[in-house]
Design a protein around this motif. Structure first.
Motif, PDB file in Angstrom:
ATOM      1  N   ILE A 186      25.119  -3.507  23.121  1.00 50.21           N
ATOM      2  CA  ILE A 186      24.016  -3.807  24.043  1.00 50.21           C
ATOM      3  C   ILE A 186      24.455  -4.802  25.112  1.00 50.21           C
ATOM      4  O   ILE A 186      24.150  -4.652  26.296  1.00 50.21           O
ATOM      5  N   GLU A 187      25.197  -5.823  24.708  1.00 45.44           N
ATOM      6  CA  GLU A 187      25.628  -6.871  25.641  1.00 45.44           C
ATOM      7  C   GLU A 187      26.548  -6.336  26.740  1.00 45.44           C
ATOM      8  O   GLU A 187      26.586  -6.880  27.848  1.00 45.44           O
ATOM      9  N   ASN A 188      27.284  -5.268  26.435  1.00 45.33           N
ATOM     10  CA  ASN A 188      28.342  -4.814  27.337  1.00 45.33           C
ATOM     11  C   ASN A 188      28.080  -3.455  27.973  1.00 45.33           C
ATOM     12  O   ASN A 188      28.981  -2.867  28.576  1.00 45.33           O
ATOM     13  N   LEU A 189      26.850  -2.970  27.883  1.00 44.41           N
ATOM     14  CA  LEU A 189      26.460  -1.749  28.576  1.00 44.41           C
ATOM     15  C   LEU A 189      25.644  -2.089  29.818  1.00 44.41           C
ATOM     16  O   LEU A 189      25.007  -3.145  29.876  1.00 44.41           O
ATOM     17  N   ASP A 190      25.658  -1.193  30.813  1.00 43.43           N
ATOM     18  CA  ASP A 190      24.745  -1.379  31.935  1.00 43.43           C
ATOM     19  C   ASP A 190      23.315  -1.131  31.454  1.00 43.43           C
ATOM     20  O   ASP A 190      23.089  -0.637  30.339  1.00 43.43           O
ATOM     21  N   ASP A 191      22.346  -1.491  32.266  1.00 38.73           N
ATOM     22  CA  ASP A 191      20.937  -1.459  31.851  1.00 38.73           C
ATOM     23  C   ASP A 191      20.496  -0.083  31.382  1.00 38.73           C
ATOM     24  O   ASP A 191      19.787   0.049  30.365  1.00 38.73           O
ATOM     25  N   ASP A 192      20.892   0.957  32.113  1.00 42.07           N
ATOM     26  CA  ASP A 192      20.443   2.309  31.766  1.00 42.07           C
ATOM     27  C   ASP A 192      20.970   2.742  30.402  1.00 42.07           C
ATOM     28  O   ASP A 192      20.230   3.286  29.576  1.00 42.07           O
ATOM     29  N   ARG A 193      22.254   2.508  30.163  1.00 42.54           N
ATOM     30  CA  ARG A 193      22.828   2.933  28.881  1.00 42.54           C
ATOM     31  C   ARG A 193      22.362   2.032  27.739  1.00 42.54           C
ATOM     32  O   ARG A 193      22.220   2.490  26.598  1.00 42.54           O
ATOM     33  N   ALA A 194      22.092   0.758  28.045  1.00 46.22           N
ATOM     34  CA  ALA A 194      21.538  -0.124  27.020  1.00 46.22           C
ATOM     35  C   ALA A 194      20.150   0.361  26.592  1.00 46.22           C
ATOM     36  O   ALA A 194      19.824   0.353  25.395  1.00 46.22           O
ATOM     37  N   GLU A 195      19.359   0.775  27.562  1.00 47.34           N
ATOM     38  CA  GLU A 195      18.026   1.311  27.234  1.00 47.34           C
ATOM     39  C   GLU A 195      18.146   2.601  26.434  1.00 47.34           C
ATOM     40  O   GLU A 195      17.344   2.868  25.536  1.00 47.34           O
ATOM     41  N   ALA A 196      19.161   3.400  26.763  1.00 53.84           N
ATOM     42  CA  ALA A 196      19.378   4.645  26.017  1.00 53.84           C
ATOM     43  C   ALA A 196      19.708   4.342  24.555  1.00 53.84           C
ATOM     44  O   ALA A 196      19.228   5.035  23.639  1.00 53.84           O
ATOM     45  N   LEU A 197      20.510   3.311  24.335  1.00 53.25           N
ATOM     46  CA  LEU A 197      20.853   2.927  22.970  1.00 53.25           C
ATOM     47  C   LEU A 197      19.620   2.410  22.229  1.00 53.25           C
ATOM     48  O   LEU A 197      19.389   2.756  21.065  1.00 53.25           O
ATOM     49  N   LYS A 198      18.817   1.595  22.902  1.00 51.42           N
ATOM     50  CA  LYS A 198      17.590   1.093  22.272  1.00 51.42           C
ATOM     51  C   LYS A 198      16.653   2.244  21.907  1.00 51.42           C
ATOM     52  O   LYS A 198      16.019   2.225  20.847  1.00 51.42           O
ATOM     53  N   THR A 199      16.600   3.242  22.770  1.00 56.44           N
ATOM     54  CA  THR A 199      15.765   4.412  22.483  1.00 56.44           C
ATOM     55  C   THR A 199      16.279   5.146  21.251  1.00 56.44           C
ATOM     56  O   THR A 199      15.499   5.549  20.373  1.00 56.44           O
ATOM     57  N   LEU A 200      17.600   5.307  21.161  1.00 55.49           N
ATOM     58  CA  LEU A 200      18.185   5.958  19.986  1.00 55.49           C
ATOM     59  C   LEU A 200      17.844   5.188  18.707  1.00 55.49           C
ATOM     60  O   LEU A 200      17.628   5.784  17.653  1.00 55.49           O
ATOM     61  N   PHE A 201      17.797   3.854  18.814  1.00 52.10           N
ATOM     62  CA  PHE A 201      17.514   3.019  17.646  1.00 52.10           C
ATOM     63  C   PHE A 201      16.014   2.907  17.356  1.00 52.10           C
ATOM     64  O   PHE A 201      15.620   2.168  16.470  1.00 52.10           O
ATOM     65  N   ASN A 202      15.216   3.667  18.091  1.00 49.99           N
ATOM     66  CA  ASN A 202      13.794   3.773  17.775  1.00 49.99           C
ATOM     67  C   ASN A 202      13.442   5.190  17.330  1.00 49.99           C
ATOM     68  O   ASN A 202      12.266   5.558  17.281  1.00 49.99           O
ATOM     69  N   THR A 203      14.480   5.968  16.990  1.00 46.29           N
ATOM     70  CA  THR A 203      14.256   7.345  16.544  1.00 46.29           C
ATOM     71  C   THR A 203      14.852   7.546  15.156  1.00 46.29           C
ATOM     72  O   THR A 203      15.808   6.875  14.767  1.00 46.29           O
ATOM     73  N   THR A 204      14.264   8.486  14.435  1.00 46.97           N
ATOM     74  CA  THR A 204      14.773   8.848  13.106  1.00 46.97           C
ATOM     75  C   THR A 204      14.795  10.376  13.012  1.00 46.97           C
ATOM     76  O   THR A 204      13.898  10.991  12.443  1.00 46.97           O
ATOM     77  N   PRO A 205      15.821  10.994  13.593  1.00 46.23           N
ATOM     78  CA  PRO A 205      15.874  12.459  13.590  1.00 46.23           C
ATOM     79  C   PRO A 205      16.121  13.023  12.193  1.00 46.23           C
ATOM     80  O   PRO A 205      16.722  12.362  11.340  1.00 46.23           O
ATOM     81  N   GLU A 206      15.660  14.241  11.982  1.00 40.68           N
ATOM     82  CA  GLU A 206      15.858  14.880  10.678  1.00 40.68           C
ATOM     83  C   GLU A 206      17.337  15.097  10.400  1.00 40.68           C
ATOM     84  O   GLU A 206      17.814  14.883   9.289  1.00 40.68           O
TER      85      GLU A 206
END
Length: 324
Positions: A242-262
């Motif tokens: 998170i610290e070393n990504l640009d804002d867009d990719r950091a948000e993408a990572l946060k979004t991934l960490f709010n999902t629980t795919p089957e």
């Protein structure tokens, strides 16, 4: 110095001798069950080894070693309840094999039983052991609470995470070694130094565990690779990503960490790619090396023979390579 196998065998024999099922059966049987699920007995081995490092017969530390191991397993029983975990070392967890109330109560009695083993030491050593044990037990609980709190936060800092793993994991490693020093009757300065050795090694060990969870070999790691990613754990790798990504990719990572795919395979691959691209993998490797080096630097301050320092360093190297 004795071998790790000797310490482990002596401890397991003492465990079998001192911990048995008694009435009421449903209170004590779960305790015996969790203690007999195996594991490498890392913490009691460290207690026995440290006692011998400081020139005392390691068998005099068996009660302290047993207290440490019972406490560690008590924490696992309650952790499994909080995580609703079905398995522990490939076997049913206590609350699954019995029920939730039995798991809570058996865990409670384990904590009390652990304290009672200090009663076998002279008053001054009992005081020092119990004082250290109480401090450590509180810190482990605080670390567990931080870990729970972090599950619902996306802004966990590096310093917060390091504090959490220090309390949840590393303090028990440090305490296991300091207890051996207390039993051996060494000075407070030497006891604190060996505590610092164990503490830094424990931090490095947990950081290595974070790394292996994402990038370890499934054949040798012993757990599901990518488990922390599936569970959305805010590990050191995640924080540095998170610290070393640009804002867009950091948000993408946060979004991934709010999902629980089957099927989490795609999520795991995407997160690992971000970890690599951000440089977080290299930064985590550097942190592991930093805390391992800090642990080994402490050895230079210990007033013990060179060959005993070499034994401790070799053990640390084996631990980080996961060969003990």
């Amino acid at each position: 110095m004795s071998s790790i196998a000797t310490y482990r065998e002596a401890f397991c024999a003492y465990l079998d001798q001192k911990v048995a099922v008694k009435e009421p059966k449903n209170l004590y049987e779960p305790m015996v069950y969790i203690l007999n699920l195996g594991g490498k007995r890392l913490r009691p081995v460290l207690t026995l080894m440290t006692t011998e490092v400081f020139g005392e017969d390691y068998t005099k530390a068996l009660d302290a070693a047993l207290a440490i191991e019972i406490f560690h397993n008590f924490s696992l029983v309650h952790d499994d309840i909080m995580d609703d975990a079905p398995l522990r070392r490939g076997k049913k967890t206590v609350h699954e094999k019995w029920d939730l109330n039995t798991g809570i109560l058996s865990g409670d009695v384990m904590l009390i039983v652990a304290y009672r083993f200090f009663e076998n030491y002279p008053p001054e050593k009992f005081r020092d052991l119990a004082k250290l044990f109480s401090k450590t037990a509180i810190e482990v609980c605080e670390g567990q609470q931080y870990d729970i709190d972090f599950e619902t936060r996306n802004d966990v800092s590096e310093s917060e995470y390091l504090k959490m793993i220090t309390y949840k994991t590393a303090v028990l490693v440090g305490a296991a070694m300091k207890m051996g020093a207390i039993v051996a009757g060494t000075t407070e300065e030497q006891a604190q130094a060996i505590y610092d050795f164990g503490l830094n090694l424990g931090i490095a060990f947990q950081l290595k565990d974070d790394y292996l969870d994402a990038f370890g070999d499934p054949e040798t790691f012993g757990k599901q690779v990518g488990g922390d990613i599936i569970e959305n754990k805010k590990t050191y790798l995640y924080i540095k990503t998170i610290e070393n990504l640009d804002d867009d990719r950091a948000e993408a990572l946060k979004t991934l960490f709010n999902t629980t795919p089957e099927d989490p395979a795609e999520k795991i691959d995407s997160v690992k790619a971000l970890m690599h691209n951000s440089g977080a993998v290299k930064l985590t490797e550097e942190a592991i090396e930093k805390y391992t080096k800090k642990a080994f630097e402490v050895l230079n301050t210990l007033d013990i023979p060179v060959h005993k320092k070499a034994v401790l360093q070799e053990f640390g190297e084996q631990l980080m390579g996961r060969t003990v």
